[in-house]
Design an enzyme around this catalytic site. Structure first.
Site, PDB file in Angstrom:
ATOM      1  N   HIS A   1       0.805  -1.222   0.000  1.00  0.00           N
ATOM      2  CA  HIS A   1       0.000   0.000   0.000  1.00  0.00           C
ATOM      3  C   HIS A   1       0.841   1.275   0.000  1.00  0.00           C
ATOM      4  CE1 HIS A   1      -3.688  -2.155   0.365  1.00  0.00           C
ATOM      5  NE2 HIS A   1      -3.416  -2.648   1.562  1.00  0.00           N
TER       6      HIS A   1
ATOM      7  N   GLU B   1      -5.763 -11.422   8.166  1.00  0.00           N
ATOM      8  CA  GLU B   1      -6.577 -10.213   8.069  1.00  0.00           C
ATOM      9  C   GLU B   1      -7.920 -10.444   7.384  1.00  0.00           C
ATOM     10  OE1 GLU B   1      -4.100  -7.312   6.133  1.00  0.00           O
ATOM     11  OE2 GLU B   1      -3.247  -8.777   4.754  1.00  0.00           O
TER      12      GLU B   1
ATOM     13  N   ALA C   1      -6.475  -3.385  10.335  1.00  0.00           N
ATOM     14  CA  ALA C   1      -7.394  -2.593   9.510  1.00  0.00           C
ATOM     15  C   ALA C   1      -8.293  -3.498   8.676  1.00  0.00           C
ATOM     16  CB  ALA C   1      -6.605  -1.641   8.621  1.00  0.00           C
ATOM     17  N   ASP C   2      -7.687  -4.374   7.881  1.00  0.00           N
ATOM     18  CA  ASP C   2      -8.492  -5.263   7.050  1.00  0.00           C
ATOM     19  C   ASP C   2      -9.319  -6.221   7.899  1.00  0.00           C
ATOM     20  OD1 ASP C   2      -8.154  -4.767   4.184  1.00  0.00           O
ATOM     21  OD2 ASP C   2      -6.041  -5.129   4.559  1.00  0.00           O
TER      22      ASP C   2
END
Length: 259
Positions: free
Chosen positions: A47, A149, A174-175
């Protein structure tokens, strides 16, 4: 003082390690951060804004300080990307979105030479300079870390952790928050489920005898999770801290909140 050459051994021994995350393509900044004393520097090739040519520069910057081990998060479980990352001299890869023991095995084999894996011997590139040219010795100095994740990964957690040759699992909060039904990272509605999953990942790794890592937003959170069973923790990121510090100084200069 920790040294890069000891990183793989220490990770496999489940020693407590602290790292930092790099998202920006700025080798000069990476070099300064890598000299601070972190055990490892994670470079985001998934990312972050670093393209594959930037991986080499980042690893050179990490190596210049001779203190931290450089890791690269590759874009996917693709063995070609994993091999390219390791050819930069990285001490390991972090593989995102691994959902099954089969994918974990693919990642592991991509980090190992024959007969344990499918990695091609790099020859005269940075990997040889840092790790030598004997395949078995190179493999000893390189780690494979897969990210947990998704719900599929949680459902197959024990089998993923038991993958032969796997060195560590790494929670991607996050995921995983979104996978658990959150509308965004930090959604309080899924906080209990995320906490339960976080504890389950650390316990599954402990049971399998592999290291467990977690990405944290600050040093205090990293210290807490290290005290609660995780064996390595990554602190925030360069781009987050850059924005936070710039905003704080702007507020101080104006004598009030940022407007």
């Amino acid at each position: 003082m920790s040294l890069p050459d000891s990183f793989a051994r220490r990770l496999r021994a489940r020693e407590q390690l602290t790292g930092y995350w790099i998202s920006c393509d700025n080798p000069v900044a990476v070099e300064r951060i890598a000299r601070l004393g972190y055990d490892y520097i994670g470079v985001d090739g998934q990312h972050g804004v670093l393209s594959q040519p930037g991986w080499n520069a980042a690893m050179m910057a990490v190596d210049a300080g001779q203190r931290a081990a450089g890791l690269i998060r590759v874009p996917s479980v693709d063995p070609v990307a994993i091999g390219a990352a390791l050819d930069t001299g990285a001490r390991g890869v972090i593989v995102p979105m691994v959902e099954s023991p089969e994918q974990a095995e693919t990642a592991v084999r991509a980090t190992r030479h024959w007969p344990a894996g499918t990695r091609s011997l790099a020859g005269p590139v940075r990997a040889q300079f840092r790790l030598g040219d004997v395949p078995a010795e190179i493999d000893e100095g390189v780690v494979c870390i897969v990210m947990i994740e998704t719900m599929a990964a949680l459902n197959d957690l024990d089998k993923i952790c038991a993958t032969p040759g796997l060195d560590a699992v790494y929670l991607g909060p996050a995921d995983l928050s979104v996978a658990l039904g959150g509308r965004y990272f930090g959604d309080p509605a899924v906080r209990p489920a995320l906490l339960e999953a976080t504890n389950a990942i650390a316990e599954a790794a402990r049971h399998a005898g592999v290291a467990s890592g977690i990405h944290c937003m600050d040093g205090e959170s990293a210290a807490r999770w290290l005290s609660e069973g995780y064996t390595f923790a990554t602190v925030s990121s360069d781009i987050t801290h850059l924005e936070q510090v710039a905003a704080a100084h702007l507020a101080a200069a104006r004598g009030a909140g940022v407007s």
